[in-house]
Design a protein around this motif. Structure first.
Motif, PDB file in Angstrom:
ATOM      1  N   PRO A  45      73.165 -12.221  34.558  1.00  0.00           N
ATOM      2  CA  PRO A  45      73.321 -11.073  33.913  1.00  0.00           C
ATOM      3  C   PRO A  45      71.967 -10.414  33.411  1.00  0.00           C
ATOM      4  O   PRO A  45      71.162 -11.025  33.114  1.00  0.00           O
ATOM      5  CB  PRO A  45      74.318 -11.494  33.004  1.00  0.00           C
ATOM      6  CG  PRO A  45      74.370 -12.936  32.889  1.00  0.00           C
ATOM      7  CD  PRO A  45      73.738 -13.423  34.203  1.00  0.00           C
ATOM      8  N   ALA A  46      71.891  -9.275  33.122  1.00  0.00           N
ATOM      9  CA  ALA A  46      70.911  -8.368  32.615  1.00  0.00           C
ATOM     10  C   ALA A  46      70.612  -9.067  31.424  1.00  0.00           C
ATOM     11  O   ALA A  46      71.654  -9.262  30.490  1.00  0.00           O
ATOM     12  CB  ALA A  46      70.971  -6.928  32.492  1.00  0.00           C
ATOM     13  N   PHE A  47      69.266  -9.231  30.720  1.00  0.00           N
ATOM     14  CA  PHE A  47      69.008  -9.605  29.570  1.00  0.00           C
ATOM     15  C   PHE A  47      68.303  -8.740  28.614  1.00  0.00           C
ATOM     16  O   PHE A  47      67.051  -8.714  28.707  1.00  0.00           O
ATOM     17  CB  PHE A  47      68.482 -11.102  29.400  1.00  0.00           C
ATOM     18  CG  PHE A  47      68.453 -11.684  28.049  1.00  0.00           C
ATOM     19  CD1 PHE A  47      69.665 -11.841  27.258  1.00  0.00           C
ATOM     20  CD2 PHE A  47      67.264 -12.245  27.576  1.00  0.00           C
ATOM     21  CE1 PHE A  47      69.591 -12.342  25.977  1.00  0.00           C
ATOM     22  CE2 PHE A  47      67.196 -13.048  26.498  1.00  0.00           C
ATOM     23  CZ  PHE A  47      68.320 -13.223  25.665  1.00  0.00           C
ATOM     24  N   ASP A  48      68.475  -7.709  28.439  1.00  0.00           N
ATOM     25  CA  ASP A  48      67.929  -6.482  27.779  1.00  0.00           C
ATOM     26  C   ASP A  48      68.624  -6.009  26.571  1.00  0.00           C
ATOM     27  O   ASP A  48      69.687  -6.157  26.097  1.00  0.00           O
ATOM     28  CB  ASP A  48      67.581  -5.414  28.918  1.00  0.00           C
ATOM     29  CG  ASP A  48      68.828  -4.884  29.477  1.00  0.00           C
ATOM     30  OD1 ASP A  48      69.856  -5.275  29.009  1.00  0.00           O
ATOM     31  OD2 ASP A  48      68.905  -4.440  30.658  1.00  0.00           O
ATOM     32  N   GLY A  49      67.689  -4.778  26.123  1.00  0.00           N
ATOM     33  CA  GLY A  49      68.485  -4.143  24.972  1.00  0.00           C
ATOM     34  C   GLY A  49      69.225  -4.778  23.879  1.00  0.00           C
ATOM     35  O   GLY A  49      68.999  -5.475  23.249  1.00  0.00           O
ATOM     36  N   ALA A  50      70.420  -4.351  23.948  1.00  0.00           N
ATOM     37  CA  ALA A  50      71.462  -4.909  22.967  1.00  0.00           C
ATOM     38  C   ALA A  50      71.817  -6.395  23.039  1.00  0.00           C
ATOM     39  O   ALA A  50      71.717  -6.994  21.985  1.00  0.00           O
ATOM     40  CB  ALA A  50      72.780  -4.277  23.310  1.00  0.00           C
ATOM     41  N   ASP A  71      78.673 -10.653  26.513  1.00  0.00           N
ATOM     42  CA  ASP A  71      77.657 -11.199  27.131  1.00  0.00           C
ATOM     43  C   ASP A  71      77.138 -12.494  26.712  1.00  0.00           C
ATOM     44  O   ASP A  71      76.829 -13.410  27.454  1.00  0.00           O
ATOM     45  CB  ASP A  71      76.355 -10.118  26.791  1.00  0.00           C
ATOM     46  CG  ASP A  71      76.710  -8.591  27.195  1.00  0.00           C
ATOM     47  OD1 ASP A  71      77.627  -8.784  28.363  1.00  0.00           O
ATOM     48  OD2 ASP A  71      76.038  -7.685  27.041  1.00  0.00           O
ATOM     49  N   TRP A  72      77.351 -12.657  25.261  1.00  0.00           N
ATOM     50  CA  TRP A  72      76.691 -13.941  24.718  1.00  0.00           C
ATOM     51  C   TRP A  72      77.839 -15.021  25.164  1.00  0.00           C
ATOM     52  O   TRP A  72      77.204 -16.232  25.005  1.00  0.00           O
ATOM     53  CB  TRP A  72      76.573 -13.779  23.086  1.00  0.00           C
ATOM     54  CG  TRP A  72      75.289 -13.131  22.988  1.00  0.00           C
ATOM     55  CD1 TRP A  72      74.953 -11.937  23.151  1.00  0.00           C
ATOM     56  CD2 TRP A  72      74.122 -13.922  22.963  1.00  0.00           C
ATOM     57  NE1 TRP A  72      73.480 -11.727  23.051  1.00  0.00           N
ATOM     58  CE2 TRP A  72      72.944 -13.151  23.119  1.00  0.00           C
ATOM     59  CE3 TRP A  72      73.822 -15.380  23.101  1.00  0.00           C
ATOM     60  CZ2 TRP A  72      71.613 -13.378  22.944  1.00  0.00           C
ATOM     61  CZ3 TRP A  72      72.229 -15.754  22.942  1.00  0.00           C
ATOM     62  CH2 TRP A  72      71.220 -14.716  22.891  1.00  0.00           C
TER      63      TRP A  72
END
Ligand code: FMN
Length: 210
Positions: A45-50, A71-72
């Protein structure tokens, strides 16, 4: 029987030099169960921004924001998966003196406060302690510790630093290099790496104390 995770950071499958050497290692590890994690095929998964703000929340002892809770949960599952193994085999080509970006992405996802490490009295404590990592590193150039090009190594040095940070201190490294050049030098590099695998397998089968 030990459960080992093979973290494969090469996209070259059957043509991968580091994996040719790792195959021999895995074949020699009788009685161990080895799960494959091919990072270039994995859904990272993307790990960015929020999502990254969740990391700052954890560091500051705050709950992760509702918007990135899912996500977490996924990140937590990835860390649990990584930590559920008794040890790790990692096949890592050198890319631009460091590691392939998919492996860095994976490391960024799983190296989370409270999950892979914690801070106690201002000191970092790795939560992967007591286990072994075997690194099979490859490179076109002959960049090996102690050699004339050692200053270009941000691959093994980085991996050792990261593993140490999460508590892994039993680290073995097999070098597959140089993998570029005339046929004889590449064949010699492969033979050296296979011999290093055989020596490691013999050492690992020795009793810890005699
Ligand atoms: C994007 C990219 C960057 C690379 N950068 C380096 C480098 O900095 N130093 C080096 O020795 N080899 C470098 N190489 C060569 C690979 O490390 C070498 O081909 C190695 O054998 C690949 O391992 P593998 O066959 O297991 O994938 C690079 C290869 C690629 C694709």
């Amino acid at each position: 029987m030990a459960r080992l995770l093979h973290v494969d950071a090469s996209p070259r499958r059957g043509r991968s030099r580091s994996n040719m050497v790792a195959d021999r290692l895995i074949a020699g590890l009788d009685g161990h169960e080895v799960e494959q994690l091919a990072l270039f095929d994995a859904d990272l998964p993307a790990f960015d921004g929020a999502a990254i703000e969740g990391r700052y929340a954890l560091i500051e002892g705050r709950p992760v924001d509702e918007a990135v809770r899912a996500d977490w949960t996924a990140i937590g599952r990835m860390v649990d998966h990584f930590l559920s193994f008794d040890g790790w085999i990692m096949t890592v080509p050198m890319w631009n003196f460091g590691i392939p970006y998919r492996l860095k992405h994976y490391i960024d996802l799983i190296t989370q406060p409270g999950l892979a490490f914690r801070v106690v009295d201002g000191q970092g404590e790795g939560l992967a302690a007591g286990r072994r990592a075997i690194l099979v590193t490859s490179g076109a150039l002959d960049i090996r510790p102690g050699g004339p090009m050692a200053a270009y190594d941000f691959q093994l040095a980085y991996l050792e630093a990261w593993l140490g940070f999460i508590g892994v201190t039993e680290i073995d490294a097999i070098h597959v290099r140089p993998t570029y050049g005339d046929e004889a030098s590449v064949a010699a590099a492969m033979d050296r790496a296979y011999a290093d695998v055989d020596a490691l397998l013999s050492a690992l089968s020795l009793p810890a104390r005699v």
